[in-house]
Design a protein around this motif. Structure first.
Motif, PDB file in Angstrom:
ATOM      1  N   VAL A 280       0.829  -1.195   0.000  1.00  0.00           N
ATOM      2  CA  VAL A 280       0.000   0.000   0.000  1.00  0.00           C
ATOM      3  C   VAL A 280       0.874   1.259   0.000  1.00  0.00           C
ATOM      4  CG1 VAL A 280      -0.292   0.414   2.489  1.00  0.00           C
ATOM      5  CG2 VAL A 280      -2.182   0.862   0.926  1.00  0.00           C
ATOM      6  N   ALA A 281       2.070   1.182   0.567  1.00  0.00           N
ATOM      7  CA  ALA A 281       3.004   2.306   0.483  1.00  0.00           C
ATOM      8  C   ALA A 281       3.446   2.521  -0.963  1.00  0.00           C
ATOM      9  CB  ALA A 281       4.215   2.061   1.377  1.00  0.00           C
ATOM     10  N   ALA A 282       3.702   1.425  -1.678  1.00  0.00           N
ATOM     11  CA  ALA A 282       4.049   1.539  -3.097  1.00  0.00           C
ATOM     12  C   ALA A 282       2.900   2.146  -3.895  1.00  0.00           C
ATOM     13  CB  ALA A 282       4.423   0.167  -3.651  1.00  0.00           C
ATOM     14  N   ALA A 283       1.670   1.773  -3.545  1.00  0.00           N
ATOM     15  CA  ALA A 283       0.508   2.370  -4.208  1.00  0.00           C
ATOM     16  C   ALA A 283       0.445   3.874  -3.935  1.00  0.00           C
ATOM     17  CB  ALA A 283      -0.773   1.685  -3.736  1.00  0.00           C
ATOM     18  N   GLY A 284       0.758   4.263  -2.708  1.00  0.00           N
ATOM     19  CA  GLY A 284       0.797   5.691  -2.391  1.00  0.00           C
ATOM     20  C   GLY A 284       1.870   6.425  -3.180  1.00  0.00           C
ATOM     21  N   ILE A 285       3.027   5.773  -3.393  1.00  0.00           N
ATOM     22  CA  ILE A 285       4.093   6.386  -4.190  1.00  0.00           C
ATOM     23  C   ILE A 285       3.627   6.599  -5.622  1.00  0.00           C
ATOM     24  CG2 ILE A 285       6.400   5.996  -5.136  1.00  0.00           C
ATOM     25  CD1 ILE A 285       7.071   4.525  -2.527  1.00  0.00           C
ATOM     26  N   VAL A 286       2.910   5.624  -6.174  1.00  0.00           N
ATOM     27  CA  VAL A 286       2.396   5.761  -7.537  1.00  0.00           C
ATOM     28  C   VAL A 286       1.434   6.946  -7.633  1.00  0.00           C
ATOM     29  CG1 VAL A 286       0.979   4.650  -9.307  1.00  0.00           C
ATOM     30  CG2 VAL A 286       2.720   3.329  -8.102  1.00  0.00           C
ATOM     31  N   VAL A 287       0.567   7.086  -6.651  1.00  0.00           N
ATOM     32  CA  VAL A 287      -0.366   8.218  -6.644  1.00  0.00           C
ATOM     33  C   VAL A 287       0.386   9.540  -6.539  1.00  0.00           C
ATOM     34  CG1 VAL A 287      -2.275   9.299  -5.401  1.00  0.00           C
ATOM     35  CG2 VAL A 287      -2.217   6.815  -5.675  1.00  0.00           C
ATOM     36  N   LEU A 288       1.398   9.583  -5.681  1.00  0.00           N
ATOM     37  CA  LEU A 288       2.199  10.798  -5.515  1.00  0.00           C
ATOM     38  C   LEU A 288       2.898  11.171  -6.817  1.00  0.00           C
ATOM     39  CD1 LEU A 288       3.443  13.004  -3.729  1.00  0.00           C
ATOM     40  CD2 LEU A 288       5.189  11.351  -3.033  1.00  0.00           C
ATOM     41  N   LEU A 289       3.494  10.181  -7.491  1.00  0.00           N
ATOM     42  CA  LEU A 289       4.162  10.449  -8.763  1.00  0.00           C
ATOM     43  C   LEU A 289       3.176  10.907  -9.827  1.00  0.00           C
ATOM     44  CD1 LEU A 289       6.694   7.463  -8.953  1.00  0.00           C
ATOM     45  CD2 LEU A 289       7.204   9.866  -8.511  1.00  0.00           C
ATOM     46  N   THR A 290       1.969  10.330  -9.829  1.00  0.00           N
ATOM     47  CA  THR A 290       0.963  10.724 -10.813  1.00  0.00           C
ATOM     48  C   THR A 290       0.539  12.177 -10.617  1.00  0.00           C
ATOM     49  OG1 THR A 290       0.143   8.447 -10.908  1.00  0.00           O
ATOM     50  CG2 THR A 290      -1.303  10.174 -11.746  1.00  0.00           C
ATOM     51  N   LEU A 293       3.330  14.449 -11.798  1.00  0.00           N
ATOM     52  CA  LEU A 293       3.388  14.569 -13.253  1.00  0.00           C
ATOM     53  C   LEU A 293       2.263  15.437 -13.788  1.00  0.00           C
ATOM     54  CD1 LEU A 293       4.322  10.896 -14.247  1.00  0.00           C
ATOM     55  CD2 LEU A 293       5.808  12.906 -14.270  1.00  0.00           C
ATOM     56  N   LEU A 294       1.073  15.322 -13.208  1.00  0.00           N
ATOM     57  CA  LEU A 294      -0.040  16.162 -13.641  1.00  0.00           C
ATOM     58  C   LEU A 294       0.225  17.636 -13.338  1.00  0.00           C
ATOM     59  CD1 LEU A 294      -3.124  13.996 -12.545  1.00  0.00           C
ATOM     60  CD2 LEU A 294      -2.291  14.409 -14.876  1.00  0.00           C
ATOM     61  N   MET A 295       0.790  17.909 -12.159  1.00  0.00           N
ATOM     62  CA  MET A 295       1.147  19.294 -11.819  1.00  0.00           C
ATOM     63  C   MET A 295       2.177  19.842 -12.783  1.00  0.00           C
ATOM     64  SD  MET A 295       1.422  19.184  -7.681  1.00  0.00           S
ATOM     65  CE  MET A 295       2.498  20.603  -7.783  1.00  0.00           C
ATOM     66  N   ASN A 296       3.202  19.066 -13.069  1.00  0.00           N
ATOM     67  CA  ASN A 296       4.244  19.516 -13.988  1.00  0.00           C
ATOM     68  C   ASN A 296       3.691  19.737 -15.390  1.00  0.00           C
ATOM     69  OD1 ASN A 296       6.056  19.426 -11.948  1.00  0.00           O
ATOM     70  ND2 ASN A 296       7.158  17.629 -12.642  1.00  0.00           N
ATOM     71  N   ALA A 297       2.810  18.832 -15.833  1.00  0.00           N
ATOM     72  CA  ALA A 297       2.236  18.986 -17.167  1.00  0.00           C
ATOM     73  C   ALA A 297       1.404  20.263 -17.258  1.00  0.00           C
ATOM     74  CB  ALA A 297       1.379  17.765 -17.505  1.00  0.00           C
ATOM     75  N   THR A 298       0.627  20.548 -16.210  1.00  0.00           N
ATOM     76  CA  THR A 298      -0.171  21.776 -16.201  1.00  0.00           C
ATOM     77  C   THR A 298       0.713  23.013 -16.225  1.00  0.00           C
ATOM     78  OG1 THR A 298      -1.892  20.637 -14.924  1.00  0.00           O
ATOM     79  CG2 THR A 298      -1.930  23.054 -14.940  1.00  0.00           C
ATOM     80  N   ALA A 299       1.771  23.001 -15.416  1.00  0.00           N
ATOM     81  CA  ALA A 299       2.675  24.149 -15.385  1.00  0.00           C
ATOM     82  C   ALA A 299       3.406  24.323 -16.716  1.00  0.00           C
ATOM     83  CB  ALA A 299       3.682  23.975 -14.246  1.00  0.00           C
ATOM     84  N   ILE A 300       3.763  23.216 -17.358  1.00  0.00           N
ATOM     85  CA  ILE A 300       4.444  23.299 -18.654  1.00  0.00           C
ATOM     86  C   ILE A 300       3.510  23.872 -19.712  1.00  0.00           C
ATOM     87  CG2 ILE A 300       5.419  21.907 -20.527  1.00  0.00           C
ATOM     88  CD1 ILE A 300       6.611  20.096 -18.348  1.00  0.00           C
ATOM     89  N   LEU A 301       2.241  23.475 -19.671  1.00  0.00           N
ATOM     90  CA  LEU A 301       1.271  24.042 -20.612  1.00  0.00           C
ATOM     91  C   LEU A 301       1.122  25.544 -20.411  1.00  0.00           C
ATOM     92  CD1 LEU A 301      -1.515  21.288 -20.582  1.00  0.00           C
ATOM     93  CD2 LEU A 301       0.103  21.796 -22.424  1.00  0.00           C
ATOM     94  N   ILE A 302       1.071  25.968 -19.145  1.00  0.00           N
ATOM     95  CA  ILE A 302       0.987  27.408 -18.859  1.00  0.00           C
ATOM     96  C   ILE A 302       2.229  28.124 -19.359  1.00  0.00           C
ATOM     97  CG2 ILE A 302       0.858  29.131 -17.015  1.00  0.00           C
ATOM     98  CD1 ILE A 302      -0.767  27.100 -15.399  1.00  0.00           C
TER      99      ILE A 302
END
Length: 310
Positions: A280-290, A293-302
């Protein structure tokens, strides 16, 4: 009359072949250095995805955490009182934390960079301040956690609150944003400033209408990198009292309330002995990375939207 041949300008066939060989060796070293980081990253991501496979479910994203190992079994949602193990309060806490940090950093970091680059006189005091800002970017994060504990939690009496965590993370990434914003402002050609002044514009009008639009892509890059670091930091928010587990998400309308974040929740799960907690910790890491990446993608688009060269 004989002329000495300079080895640096030796254009014989053997010398050219030797230089080509050196170039190929240097290229091979560069590729090897790049592959070390890439292979290590791929191995780390593969291990995390393998451990998290089947554990990232809708219930995991929408339920509060649990300390009962049985509730970590995918599909076993326990009783209605405790529910399955989830990360929902930590997700909301991390999003609120980063939003507040971004707001504080944007105004303080970009404002300080504009003053130092456009308004401050070139004196020894200014050079001393800029040198110290650059040095602060390399200070360990735990030091900023102690500073936040002393300044915000105790001196300002904010307690272990969301606002204290956001201000502490702001201190952590502020030097990076200031340095990156200064470099972006320096990259704007001085001829553009002089042309603006020639049309009768004031200094502030020149900065607002000419300098900042050209510097926004570089400024956004610095903010992206700094927020990427902040969202995964554990030590600073632990020092200011972030909860390892919360069963209700924090309220953005009440920044003085308690909060939890994904790094602290993942850290708590990893320290627990049952094997299910590792998955479940690994699952949390996957969510954190996702989310990262979404934050970075939004900032890159801006950033790309305001990049006139694009």
């Amino acid at each position: 009359m004989s002329v000495d041949t300079d080895p640096e300008f030796d254009f014989s066939g053997s010398a050219i072949e030797r230089k080509r060989l050196y170039g190929k060796l240097f290229l091979g070293l560069c590729i090897s250095a790049a592959m070390v980081g890439i292979v290590a990253l791929i191995a780390l991501l593969a291990d995390v995805l393998y451990e998290a496979w089947g554990w990232v479910t809708w219930e995991f994203l929408t339920y509060p955490p649990s300390q009962v190992p049985d509730h970590f079994i995918p599909g076993n949602y326990g009783d209605l009182d405790t529910g399955p193990a989830g990360i929902y309060p930590a997700i909301i806490g991390s999003i609120y934390l980063i939003v507040l940090t971004a707001i504080f950093t944007l105004f303080l970091g970009v404002g300080a960079a504009i003053y130092l680059e456009e308004y401050a006189p070139d004196t020894r005091l200014t050079q001393f301040i800029e040198a110290n800002i650059a040095n602060l970017a390399g200070v360990p994060s735990i030091v900023y956690g102690l500073l936040g504990l002393a300044m915000f939690v105790r001196a300002l009496q904010t307690g272990a609150s969301l606002i204290a965590g956001a201000l502490t993370l702001t201190l952590l990434i502020l030097p990076i944003v200031i340095v990156a914003s200064q470099e972006a402002l320096k990259a704007v050609p001085d001829s553009m400033r002089q042309a603006s002044y020639g049309t009768g514009a004031t200094k502030w009008q020149t900065i607002r209408n000419v300098v900042l639009p050209e510097a926004i892509p570089g400024i956004m890059t610095g903010i992206i990198l700094s927020l990427s670091r902040a969202i995964g930091e554990t030590a600073p928010i632990l020092m200011v009292g972030a909860a390892a587990s919360m069963f209700t998400p924090p309220q953005l309308t009440d920044p003085t309330g308690a909060f939890s974040a994904m790094p602290t929740t993942i850290f708590d799960w990893i320290t627990l002995p049952d094997e299910a907690f590792q998955h479940v910790a690994a699952a949390g890491i996957v969510v954190l990375l996702t989310i990262l990446l979404l934050m970075n993608a939004t900032a890159i688009l801006i950033r790309n939207k305001y990049d006139r060269r694009a």
